[in-house]
Design a protein around this motif. Structure first.
Motif, PDB file in Angstrom:
ATOM      1  N   LEU A 223       0.739  -1.720  -5.873  1.00  0.00           N
ATOM      2  CA  LEU A 223       1.816  -0.980  -5.227  1.00  0.00           C
ATOM      3  C   LEU A 223       1.964  -1.390  -3.772  1.00  0.00           C
ATOM      4  CD1 LEU A 223       1.184   2.592  -6.690  1.00  0.00           C
ATOM      5  CD2 LEU A 223       3.205   1.173  -7.082  1.00  0.00           C
ATOM      6  N   SER A 224       0.843  -1.553  -3.087  1.00  0.00           N
ATOM      7  CA  SER A 224       0.886  -1.899  -1.670  1.00  0.00           C
ATOM      8  C   SER A 224       1.517  -3.267  -1.445  1.00  0.00           C
ATOM      9  CB  SER A 224      -0.529  -1.897  -1.072  1.00  0.00           C
ATOM     10  OG  SER A 224      -1.065  -0.599  -1.088  1.00  0.00           O
ATOM     11  N   ILE A 225       1.077  -4.280  -2.201  1.00  0.00           N
ATOM     12  CA  ILE A 225       1.594  -5.624  -1.965  1.00  0.00           C
ATOM     13  C   ILE A 225       3.086  -5.697  -2.278  1.00  0.00           C
ATOM     14  CG2 ILE A 225       1.070  -6.591  -4.256  1.00  0.00           C
ATOM     15  CD1 ILE A 225       0.493  -8.416  -0.926  1.00  0.00           C
ATOM     16  N   VAL A 226       3.525  -4.998  -3.323  1.00  0.00           N
ATOM     17  CA  VAL A 226       4.948  -5.009  -3.664  1.00  0.00           C
ATOM     18  C   VAL A 226       5.753  -4.287  -2.588  1.00  0.00           C
ATOM     19  CG1 VAL A 226       6.683  -4.178  -5.311  1.00  0.00           C
ATOM     20  CG2 VAL A 226       4.579  -5.233  -6.139  1.00  0.00           C
ATOM     21  N   GLN A 227       5.265  -3.149  -2.112  1.00  0.00           N
ATOM     22  CA  GLN A 227       5.989  -2.401  -1.082  1.00  0.00           C
ATOM     23  C   GLN A 227       6.042  -3.175   0.228  1.00  0.00           C
ATOM     24  OE1 GLN A 227       3.881   1.330  -1.045  1.00  0.00           O
ATOM     25  NE2 GLN A 227       5.142   2.215  -2.673  1.00  0.00           N
ATOM     26  N   TYR A 228       4.919  -3.777   0.627  1.00  0.00           N
ATOM     27  CA  TYR A 228       4.913  -4.513   1.888  1.00  0.00           C
ATOM     28  C   TYR A 228       5.813  -5.746   1.810  1.00  0.00           C
ATOM     29  CZ  TYR A 228       0.852  -1.616   3.076  1.00  0.00           C
ATOM     30  OH  TYR A 228       0.027  -0.562   3.326  1.00  0.00           O
ATOM     31  N   LEU A 229       5.737  -6.467   0.687  1.00  0.00           N
ATOM     32  CA  LEU A 229       6.542  -7.687   0.563  1.00  0.00           C
ATOM     33  C   LEU A 229       8.011  -7.397   0.307  1.00  0.00           C
ATOM     34  CD1 LEU A 229       4.126 -10.036  -1.420  1.00  0.00           C
ATOM     35  CD2 LEU A 229       4.794 -10.194   0.982  1.00  0.00           C
ATOM     36  N   SER A 230       8.332  -6.148  -0.064  1.00  0.00           N
ATOM     37  CA  SER A 230       9.744  -5.795  -0.230  1.00  0.00           C
ATOM     38  C   SER A 230      10.475  -5.897   1.098  1.00  0.00           C
ATOM     39  CB  SER A 230       9.880  -4.376  -0.800  1.00  0.00           C
ATOM     40  OG  SER A 230       9.456  -3.406   0.149  1.00  0.00           O
ATOM     41  N   ALA A 231       9.717  -5.855   2.200  1.00  0.00           N
ATOM     42  CA  ALA A 231      10.327  -6.019   3.516  1.00  0.00           C
ATOM     43  C   ALA A 231      10.744  -7.463   3.757  1.00  0.00           C
ATOM     44  CB  ALA A 231       9.332  -5.594   4.605  1.00  0.00           C
ATOM     45  N   THR A 232      10.204  -8.399   2.973  1.00  0.00           N
ATOM     46  CA  THR A 232      10.561  -9.808   3.125  1.00  0.00           C
ATOM     47  C   THR A 232      11.201 -10.279   1.820  1.00  0.00           C
ATOM     48  OG1 THR A 232       8.303 -10.425   2.476  1.00  0.00           O
ATOM     49  CG2 THR A 232       8.763 -10.238   4.835  1.00  0.00           C
ATOM     50  N   HIS A 233      10.452 -10.957   0.988  1.00  0.00           N
ATOM     51  CA  HIS A 233      10.960 -11.352  -0.323  1.00  0.00           C
ATOM     52  C   HIS A 233       9.803 -11.736  -1.237  1.00  0.00           C
ATOM     53  CE1 HIS A 233      10.188 -15.396   1.159  1.00  0.00           C
ATOM     54  NE2 HIS A 233      10.238 -15.804  -0.087  1.00  0.00           N
ATOM     55  N   ILE A 234      10.005 -11.554  -2.530  1.00  0.00           N
ATOM     56  CA  ILE A 234       9.059 -12.013  -3.542  1.00  0.00           C
ATOM     57  C   ILE A 234       9.860 -12.775  -4.589  1.00  0.00           C
ATOM     58  CG2 ILE A 234       7.201 -11.380  -5.123  1.00  0.00           C
ATOM     59  CD1 ILE A 234       7.126  -8.629  -3.882  1.00  0.00           C
ATOM     60  N   ASP A 235       9.446 -13.995  -4.888  1.00  0.00           N
ATOM     61  CA  ASP A 235      10.126 -14.733  -5.956  1.00  0.00           C
ATOM     62  C   ASP A 235       9.866 -14.076  -7.301  1.00  0.00           C
ATOM     63  OD1 ASP A 235      11.209 -17.653  -4.972  1.00  0.00           O
ATOM     64  OD2 ASP A 235       9.637 -16.853  -3.695  1.00  0.00           O
TER      65      ASP A 235
END
Length: 360
Positions: A223-235
């Motif tokens: 949950l943390s990595i997805v929430q934090y990276l939602s501020a940038t982008h995830i392929d």
């Protein structure tokens, strides 16, 4: 206030701003870990004048602050993460529903394969690859990458990754432990704080691919990595499984998790898929696909099957030595399968990047 295991009597506590920094912390085996995760209040949760000043420096409006809080990450955090990760072109998460299916092995070989991609080694150009290990309680990446005993160094621009090659950097909680046998006994908030620190404070530099090796399951770290990276982008995410139903039933949960948090799924990799005897050349199913394996599951759930990787005893030996199996056994059927899968991941990421550019 919680004390670290084996802490001195005057321990300030793991939640204190002085954790790992106080005089009492000198000589404590947990000092490096506590210092890494320490830090007073979350800047994104600041109130009063300090919070107003932080938001003003980032140019954030009240509406932006509220929008980011709804996504589980504050607007200030989002701005900090965007600033740090703006030079990262592609981000790929490696997930698994079950432990022991070869997820960290796949992460390590994906990083090795991208960094050694011969199609990109034209003149001075090679892929710049970063491998981030957020398996806080079971960090295997330092061992697999031949980096056991290495330590994190700090510069004016943040923590410096530990480099395997000039174009392959690694960061892991394993570099903060005094011994590879040390146990990390942390609750969720402490883990989340370190993951945020890895993303925000590590000087990744210009990176073509950031590979994130996650722990098994669908818990705090995910949950943390997805929430934090939602501020940038995830392929997107690559999900690793083995052929038997006991693994697939947890992978279905992982796919459900990805869909709930709107994390794109690049595809599924079926690891340990059969074994070809090097002498008689007969193939055996060590983990029989009793319900059709990953292929049938992917058809039912409309998910891409990226490929199947056969068992090869050399993979485990290479990982234990901290060497790249792809380089040590270039003609192995497993290597050929890995290269095909890596190629498909690259194609997906490039297509995803083009679609993002069109939207922008």
């Amino acid at each position: 206030m919680a004390e670290a295991p084996g802490a001195p009597e005057e321990c300030p506590g793991t939640g204190s701003a002085q954790a790992g920094r106080a005089a009492a912390c000198q000589g404590c085996p947990n000092q490096g870990l506590c210092a890494a995760g320490a830090g007073g209040p979350d800047p994104g949760e600041c109130r009063g004048r300090e919070g107003t000043a932080r938001r003003a420096r980032c140019g954030l409006t009240g509406g932006a602050v509220r929008a980011h809080r709804r996504r589980g990450v504050s607007a200030v955090e989002a701005a900090e993460l965007r600033a740090r990760l703006r030079a990262v072109r592609h981000t790929v998460l490696v997930l698994s529903g079950k432990g022991g299916v070869g997820k960290s092995t796949f992460s390590a070989l994906l990083a090795h394969g991208l960094a050694a991609d011969e199609t990109k080694q034209v003149g001075w150009f090679v892929f710049q690859v970063a491998l981030l290990d957020i398996d806080i309680c079971g960090p295997s990446i330092p061992k697999m990458m031949g980096l056991e005993g290495e330590q994190v160094h700090q510069s004016g621009s943040g923590w410096s990754p530990v480099y395997v090659e000039e174009n392959l950097g690694v960061m892991s909680v394993g570099f903060l432990l005094s011994s590879p046998d040390d146990a990390v006994i942390w609750r969720g908030p402490k883990k989340n704080g370190l993951i945020k620190q890895f993303l925000r404070d590590v000087d990744w530099g210009e990176v073509d691919y950031l590979i994130v090796d996650t722990p098994p399951g669908t818990s705090d770290e995910h949950l943390s990595i997805v929430q934090y990276l939602s501020a940038t982008h995830i392929d997107g995410a690559v999900i690793v499984t083995t052929p038997q139903e006991v693994s697939l039933q947890d992978v279905r949960k992982e796919i459900n998790f990805c869909r709930k948090v709107k994390l794109p799924i690049i595809g599924v990799v079926e690891n340990m898929s059969g074994f070809v005897c090097p002498k008689c050349k007969n193939e055996s199913q060590i983990f029989p696909p009793t319900t059709g394996g990953a292929e049938k599951m992917c058809q039912n759930l409309s998910v891409s099957l990226l490929g199947k990787v056969p068992l090869d005893p050399q993979i485990g030996k290479s990982c234990d030595r901290g060497q790249s199996f792809l380089a040590e056994a270039p003609e192995s059927p497993a290597t050929l399968s890995y290269r095909s899968i890596i190629q498909r991941i690259q194609e997906y990421c490039e297509q995803h990047h083009l679609q993002e550019e069109k939207i922008m």
